[in-house]
Scaffold this motif. Sequence first.
Motif, PDB file in Angstrom:
ATOM      1  N   PHE A  29       1.917   4.939 -44.108  1.00  0.00           N
ATOM      2  CA  PHE A  29       1.372   5.180 -42.768  1.00  0.00           C
ATOM      3  C   PHE A  29       0.262   4.183 -42.465  1.00  0.00           C
ATOM      4  CE2 PHE A  29       3.216   9.154 -44.107  1.00  0.00           C
ATOM      5  CZ  PHE A  29       3.793   9.678 -42.963  1.00  0.00           C
ATOM      6  N   PHE A  30       0.146   3.828 -41.195  1.00  0.00           N
ATOM      7  CA  PHE A  30      -1.012   3.061 -40.747  1.00  0.00           C
ATOM      8  C   PHE A  30      -2.206   4.006 -40.663  1.00  0.00           C
ATOM      9  CE2 PHE A  30       2.407   0.392 -38.948  1.00  0.00           C
ATOM     10  CZ  PHE A  30       2.016  -0.844 -39.453  1.00  0.00           C
ATOM     11  N   LEU A  31      -3.328   3.589 -41.249  1.00  0.00           N
ATOM     12  CA  LEU A  31      -4.531   4.421 -41.310  1.00  0.00           C
ATOM     13  C   LEU A  31      -5.580   3.866 -40.352  1.00  0.00           C
ATOM     14  CD1 LEU A  31      -4.618   4.702 -45.185  1.00  0.00           C
ATOM     15  CD2 LEU A  31      -3.748   6.402 -43.578  1.00  0.00           C
ATOM     16  N   PRO A  32      -5.997   4.645 -39.340  1.00  0.00           N
ATOM     17  CA  PRO A  32      -6.994   4.164 -38.373  1.00  0.00           C
ATOM     18  C   PRO A  32      -8.306   3.794 -39.060  1.00  0.00           C
ATOM     19  CG  PRO A  32      -5.953   6.193 -37.618  1.00  0.00           C
ATOM     20  CD  PRO A  32      -5.546   6.003 -39.048  1.00  0.00           C
ATOM     21  N   LYS A  33      -9.015   2.893 -38.427  1.00  0.00           N
ATOM     22  CA  LYS A  33     -10.307   2.459 -38.965  1.00  0.00           C
ATOM     23  C   LYS A  33     -11.418   2.711 -37.963  1.00  0.00           C
ATOM     24  CE  LYS A  33      -8.569  -1.069 -42.140  1.00  0.00           C
ATOM     25  NZ  LYS A  33      -8.670  -2.492 -42.586  1.00  0.00           N
ATOM     26  N   LYS A  34     -12.606   2.955 -38.498  1.00  0.00           N
ATOM     27  CA  LYS A  34     -13.822   3.078 -37.705  1.00  0.00           C
ATOM     28  C   LYS A  34     -14.893   2.226 -38.358  1.00  0.00           C
ATOM     29  CE  LYS A  34     -13.574   7.514 -35.286  1.00  0.00           C
ATOM     30  NZ  LYS A  34     -14.089   6.990 -34.021  1.00  0.00           N
ATOM     31  N   LYS A  35     -15.447   1.328 -37.566  1.00  0.00           N
ATOM     32  CA  LYS A  35     -16.485   0.415 -38.058  1.00  0.00           C
ATOM     33  C   LYS A  35     -16.010  -0.353 -39.285  1.00  0.00           C
ATOM     34  CE  LYS A  35     -20.224   3.372 -36.326  1.00  0.00           C
ATOM     35  NZ  LYS A  35     -21.438   4.155 -36.672  1.00  0.00           N
ATOM     36  N   GLY A  36     -14.732  -0.747 -39.258  1.00  0.00           N
ATOM     37  CA  GLY A  36     -14.194  -1.576 -40.331  1.00  0.00           C
ATOM     38  C   GLY A  36     -13.749  -0.830 -41.562  1.00  0.00           C
ATOM     39  N   LYS A  37     -13.915   0.479 -41.610  1.00  0.00           N
ATOM     40  CA  LYS A  37     -13.523   1.275 -42.770  1.00  0.00           C
ATOM     41  C   LYS A  37     -12.447   2.279 -42.371  1.00  0.00           C
ATOM     42  CE  LYS A  37     -18.073   1.107 -45.027  1.00  0.00           C
ATOM     43  NZ  LYS A  37     -19.192   1.932 -45.582  1.00  0.00           N
ATOM     44  N   ALA A  39     -10.839   5.492 -41.516  1.00  0.00           N
ATOM     45  CA  ALA A  39     -11.393   6.748 -41.010  1.00  0.00           C
ATOM     46  C   ALA A  39     -10.943   7.913 -41.882  1.00  0.00           C
ATOM     47  CB  ALA A  39     -10.942   6.975 -39.572  1.00  0.00           C
ATOM     48  N   LEU A  40     -11.730   8.984 -41.863  1.00  0.00           N
ATOM     49  CA  LEU A  40     -11.288  10.256 -42.429  1.00  0.00           C
ATOM     50  C   LEU A  40     -10.522  10.963 -41.312  1.00  0.00           C
ATOM     51  CD1 LEU A  40     -14.480  11.434 -44.394  1.00  0.00           C
ATOM     52  CD2 LEU A  40     -12.508  10.128 -45.227  1.00  0.00           C
ATOM     53  N   TYR A  41      -9.220  10.776 -41.301  1.00  0.00           N
ATOM     54  CA  TYR A  41      -8.392  11.223 -40.185  1.00  0.00           C
ATOM     55  C   TYR A  41      -7.860  12.624 -40.466  1.00  0.00           C
ATOM     56  CZ  TYR A  41      -5.132  10.899 -36.258  1.00  0.00           C
ATOM     57  OH  TYR A  41      -4.463  11.106 -35.072  1.00  0.00           O
ATOM     58  N   PHE A  42      -8.512  13.624 -39.876  1.00  0.00           N
ATOM     59  CA  PHE A  42      -8.095  15.011 -40.025  1.00  0.00           C
ATOM     60  C   PHE A  42      -7.587  15.550 -38.684  1.00  0.00           C
ATOM     61  CE2 PHE A  42     -11.570  14.988 -43.409  1.00  0.00           C
ATOM     62  CZ  PHE A  42     -10.673  14.825 -44.452  1.00  0.00           C
ATOM     63  N   GLU A 382     -20.430  15.216 -33.421  1.00  0.00           N
ATOM     64  CA  GLU A 382     -20.718  13.827 -33.081  1.00  0.00           C
ATOM     65  C   GLU A 382     -21.268  13.071 -34.291  1.00  0.00           C
ATOM     66  OE1 GLU A 382     -23.283  14.065 -29.708  1.00  0.00           O
ATOM     67  OE2 GLU A 382     -21.636  14.340 -28.264  1.00  0.00           O
ATOM     68  N   LYS A 383     -22.032  13.756 -35.131  1.00  0.00           N
ATOM     69  CA  LYS A 383     -22.520  13.125 -36.363  1.00  0.00           C
ATOM     70  C   LYS A 383     -21.351  12.809 -37.301  1.00  0.00           C
ATOM     71  CE  LYS A 383     -27.073  15.370 -36.310  1.00  0.00           C
ATOM     72  NZ  LYS A 383     -27.979  16.324 -37.035  1.00  0.00           N
ATOM     73  N   TRP A 384     -20.381  13.705 -37.363  1.00  0.00           N
ATOM     74  CA  TRP A 384     -19.192  13.431 -38.173  1.00  0.00           C
ATOM     75  C   TRP A 384     -18.481  12.185 -37.644  1.00  0.00           C
ATOM     76  CZ3 TRP A 384     -16.464  18.921 -38.283  1.00  0.00           C
ATOM     77  CH2 TRP A 384     -17.347  19.867 -38.832  1.00  0.00           C
ATOM     78  N   THR A 385     -18.330  12.135 -36.324  1.00  0.00           N
ATOM     79  CA  THR A 385     -17.622  11.014 -35.703  1.00  0.00           C
ATOM     80  C   THR A 385     -18.335   9.700 -36.000  1.00  0.00           C
ATOM     81  OG1 THR A 385     -16.843  12.452 -33.921  1.00  0.00           O
ATOM     82  CG2 THR A 385     -16.793  10.076 -33.518  1.00  0.00           C
ATOM     83  N   VAL A 390     -12.425  11.758 -37.929  1.00  0.00           N
ATOM     84  CA  VAL A 390     -11.659  12.009 -36.709  1.00  0.00           C
ATOM     85  C   VAL A 390     -11.155  13.450 -36.751  1.00  0.00           C
ATOM     86  CG1 VAL A 390      -9.702  11.327 -35.280  1.00  0.00           C
ATOM     87  CG2 VAL A 390     -10.951   9.599 -36.593  1.00  0.00           C
ATOM     88  N   VAL A 391     -11.693  14.269 -35.838  1.00  0.00           N
ATOM     89  CA  VAL A 391     -11.303  15.673 -35.741  1.00  0.00           C
ATOM     90  C   VAL A 391     -11.068  16.004 -34.268  1.00  0.00           C
ATOM     91  CG1 VAL A 391     -12.457  16.450 -37.848  1.00  0.00           C
ATOM     92  CG2 VAL A 391     -13.733  16.352 -35.694  1.00  0.00           C
ATOM     93  N   ASP A 392     -10.760  17.271 -34.013  1.00  0.00           N
ATOM     94  CA  ASP A 392     -10.407  17.682 -32.666  1.00  0.00           C
ATOM     95  C   ASP A 392     -11.336  18.803 -32.216  1.00  0.00           C
ATOM     96  OD1 ASP A 392      -8.638  17.689 -30.349  1.00  0.00           O
ATOM     97  OD2 ASP A 392      -7.960  19.624 -31.082  1.00  0.00           O
ATOM     98  N   TRP A 393     -12.159  18.538 -31.209  1.00  0.00           N
ATOM     99  CA  TRP A 393     -13.104  19.524 -30.669  1.00  0.00           C
ATOM    100  C   TRP A 393     -12.445  20.298 -29.547  1.00  0.00           C
ATOM    101  CZ3 TRP A 393     -17.474  21.893 -31.799  1.00  0.00           C
ATOM    102  CH2 TRP A 393     -18.185  22.554 -30.781  1.00  0.00           C
ATOM    103  N   ARG A 394     -12.527  21.625 -29.605  1.00  0.00           N
ATOM    104  CA  ARG A 394     -11.959  22.487 -28.572  1.00  0.00           C
ATOM    105  C   ARG A 394     -13.048  23.388 -28.014  1.00  0.00           C
ATOM    106  NH1 ARG A 394      -6.551  21.404 -26.808  1.00  0.00           N
ATOM    107  NH2 ARG A 394      -5.975  19.748 -28.261  1.00  0.00           N
ATOM    108  N   LYS A 395     -13.220  23.316 -26.710  1.00  0.00           N
ATOM    109  CA  LYS A 395     -14.241  24.133 -26.064  1.00  0.00           C
ATOM    110  C   LYS A 395     -13.892  25.607 -26.220  1.00  0.00           C
ATOM    111  CE  LYS A 395     -15.440  20.646 -22.594  1.00  0.00           C
ATOM    112  NZ  LYS A 395     -15.503  20.321 -21.152  1.00  0.00           N
TER     113      LYS A 395
END
Length: 425
Positions: A29-37, A39-42, A382-385, A390-395
């Motif tokens: 699988f292609f793994l997304p990156k954040k800031k060059g690293k 991501a912890l994609y959950f 937001e601190k996690w992000t 990468v997670v999913d926030w639901r109001k």
Amino acid sequence: MRHPNFELTLEFAREMDEKDPLKGFRNQFFLPKKKGKEALYFCGNSLGLQPRTVTTYINKDLKKWANQGVEGHFEGEVPWVDARKPSKSHLAALLGAKTEEVVAMNSLTVNLHLLLVSFYRPNGKKYKILTESGAFPSDQYVLESQLKYHGYDPEEALLEVSPRPGEHILRTEDILQKICHYKDDLALVMMSGVQYYTGQCFDMKAISREAGLHGIKVGLDLAHAIGNVPLSLHDWGVDFATWCSYKYLNAGPGNVSGVFVHQKHGNDPEIPRFAGWWGYLEESRFEMKKGFLPMQGADGWLLSNDPVLGLGALQASLDIFSAAGLENIWTKSELLTGYLEFVIRETIGSRDVLQIITPSKPKDRGCQLSVLIPEGGKEIVEKWTENGVVVDWRKPNVVRLAPVPLYNTFQEVFAFSKILQASLT
């Protein structure tokens, strides 16, 4: 689930990953990156990651299109008139169904409307529909509009089962009691397999059995269930189901849905349905005759030509599921989700800063944990992000985390524990 041997250490996480029979599949699988690293994609419960083979699968049909044009419909290893067929056995395995009971087609909400044409058949006093409270909005809108189409007031005809006061998940006995209580009024029980908000996996077998005792049809939205939890739709006697393919099935954003129609219905040509020419008897489809004669099985609900490019992306993922083995996937899912629950509880200790509202018993959930954060949840997430999660926030106050067994690791879960700890200080 707290595994007796779980440890909140990097060494333990590394050992679990090393013993993991699925460890090689992450590289597919292609793994997304954040800031060059990486991501912890959950967030596979919202959009699964792209298999690296997708381009190869789609390019086969792009090349055929370029070189053969319209003749591609009838030539090649898989002629386009048969494009849906390779996926059928894979989908049947994931759903616990017979091959003839499943077909990939359309999108989830379109399919749900089509299926309700056939299976929501109000008759006299039996016209009400039962669903879970807080169902996904599309399902709510579908049921409301179907009721209005038949001349009923959704406020009166759409019944809901709600959690007990102070609770977040539904008790199976409450669902069954509601079915029994309204047995003379219900035309349909329509629920999700796994509840999108709480992550609860409903007892679909018990629900189908209870409804069937009273002659009530049962339909399921399996958007969060297929590829996530073991299913046995045929043996459970579920009448119909539909799903999407872009969450745990990793087939790409907005890609093709599918339907399940139980064998007891699929071979009945008299069942009312909205028809299209691709559902017509295959051997005489191109004779272009009047008078619709459906194919047997779920294929009789087809409307239009198979979406060839989308099916290519779907097949790329289904072949990975087949290679990985469903038992391996379910076993790792239970362990990995159990480890996430363990590290969350160990990290927060006695602090009352968040609450896992997904059931703890493995049979009552898949690989999603929904975490309620009573105060300051958005700021915490937001601190996690900011730290690559990468997670999913639901109001209003729930975050959903899905450690997917095909590409997430125990070391990622351990790394998340450190980010969680820092976000709470």
